[in-house]
Design a protein around this motif. Structure first.
Motif, PDB file in Angstrom:
ATOM      1  N   GLY A  91      12.716  -3.408  12.155  1.00 45.74           N
ATOM      2  CA  GLY A  91      13.446  -1.687  11.309  1.00 45.74           C
ATOM      3  C   GLY A  91      12.146  -1.488  10.733  1.00 45.74           C
ATOM      4  O   GLY A  91      12.014  -0.937   9.694  1.00 45.74           O
ATOM      5  N   GLU A  92      11.310  -2.234  10.063  1.00 45.93           N
ATOM      6  CA  GLU A  92      10.676  -1.985   9.160  1.00 45.93           C
ATOM      7  C   GLU A  92       9.363  -1.489   9.403  1.00 45.93           C
ATOM      8  O   GLU A  92       8.805  -1.507  10.528  1.00 45.93           O
ATOM      9  N   ARG A  93       8.255  -0.332   8.871  1.00 45.53           N
ATOM     10  CA  ARG A  93       7.478   0.251   8.490  1.00 45.53           C
ATOM     11  C   ARG A  93       6.343  -0.220   7.952  1.00 45.53           C
ATOM     12  O   ARG A  93       6.836  -0.005   6.328  1.00 45.53           O
ATOM     13  N   ILE A  94       4.736  -0.079   7.656  1.00 49.77           N
ATOM     14  CA  ILE A  94       3.836  -0.300   6.414  1.00 49.77           C
ATOM     15  C   ILE A  94       3.176   1.221   6.821  1.00 49.77           C
ATOM     16  O   ILE A  94       2.454   1.142   7.727  1.00 49.77           O
ATOM     17  N   VAL A  95       1.940   1.872   5.753  1.00 50.35           N
ATOM     18  CA  VAL A  95       1.607   2.301   6.338  1.00 50.35           C
ATOM     19  C   VAL A  95       0.007   2.347   5.381  1.00 50.35           C
ATOM     20  O   VAL A  95      -0.022   1.730   4.195  1.00 50.35           O
ATOM     21  N   PHE A  96      -0.690   1.747   6.082  1.00 45.99           N
ATOM     22  CA  PHE A  96      -2.308   1.471   5.371  1.00 45.99           C
ATOM     23  C   PHE A  96      -3.412   2.536   5.269  1.00 45.99           C
ATOM     24  O   PHE A  96      -3.257   3.636   6.908  1.00 45.99           O
ATOM     25  N   TYR A  97      -3.712   2.486   4.309  1.00 48.62           N
ATOM     26  CA  TYR A  97      -4.997   3.865   5.071  1.00 48.62           C
ATOM     27  C   TYR A  97      -6.199   3.108   4.597  1.00 48.62           C
ATOM     28  O   TYR A  97      -6.725   2.287   3.692  1.00 48.62           O
ATOM     29  N   LEU A  98      -7.266   2.925   5.732  1.00 50.10           N
ATOM     30  CA  LEU A  98      -8.347   2.365   6.275  1.00 50.10           C
ATOM     31  C   LEU A  98      -9.356   3.664   6.278  1.00 50.10           C
ATOM     32  O   LEU A  98      -9.163   4.814   6.719  1.00 50.10           O
ATOM     33  N   THR A  99     -10.864   3.557   6.283  1.00 50.33           N
ATOM     34  CA  THR A  99     -11.721   3.817   6.491  1.00 50.33           C
ATOM     35  C   THR A  99     -11.877   4.086   8.192  1.00 50.33           C
ATOM     36  O   THR A  99     -11.669   3.596   9.206  1.00 50.33           O
ATOM     37  N   PRO A 100     -12.415   5.792   7.724  1.00 52.23           N
ATOM     38  CA  PRO A 100     -12.663   6.054   9.659  1.00 52.23           C
ATOM     39  C   PRO A 100     -13.314   4.687  10.305  1.00 52.23           C
ATOM     40  O   PRO A 100     -14.192   3.993   9.882  1.00 52.23           O
TER      41      PRO A 100
END
Length: 148
Positions: A91-100
């Motif tokens: 039930g967990e989530r994570i948001v990554f910030y990646l280059t296109p």
């Protein structure tokens, strides 16, 4: 007082009903829908991937909830471009910030080999930047891209 002995046909019906109850009780079902919770900061081993920055796109990875006790408490190790970033619990989530562009997202457990997905990150709103981690019927970890 002596009870009547069931016939062979009645015994077969009773056995089939008992087997059906046992199988139904063991089947994995999705847990009740609740909001995903964020991974705690102390479990993120590579924080650079989780910090927003100019020119980067958010990629949301969610570990689907299950009530299957065989996989419920397993850590799902998460990798980005070959580097372990964190683990996801039920039930967990994570948001990554990646280059296109193309990135390698991968997951594993202590029992599974690494499952890798070539993931195209795009800023185009017509496409999703979301992936789902779940376990299949054989309790093996699966990573898939999903629609919004």
């Amino acid at each position: 007082m002596q009870l009547p002995v069931p016939s062979i046909r009645q015994r077969g019906t009773i056995a089939l009903a008992a087997a059906t109850v046992c199988v139904a009780a063991c089947a994995a079902t999705p847990a009740e829908p609740v909001p995903f919770k964020a991974v705690s900061a102390d479990r993120i081993v590579k924080p650079g991937y989780t910090e927003p920055a100019s020119g980067k796109v958010a990629v949301d990875i969610r570990r689907e909830r299950t009530d299957d006790v065989i996989v419920r408490f397993r850590d799902a190790l998460v990798y980005v471009d070959g580097e372990r970033v964190t683990d996801l619990m039920n039930g967990e989530r994570i948001v990554f910030y990646l280059t296109p562009g193309i990135h390698r997202l991968a997951v594993s457990t202590q029992f599974d080999p690494v499952r890798e997905l070539q993931f195209i990150v795009t800023a185009d709103p017509r496409y999703t930047n979301r992936a789902s981690v779940r376990f299949d019927a054989d309790h093996r970890i699966v990573l898939t891209r999903v629609a919004q």
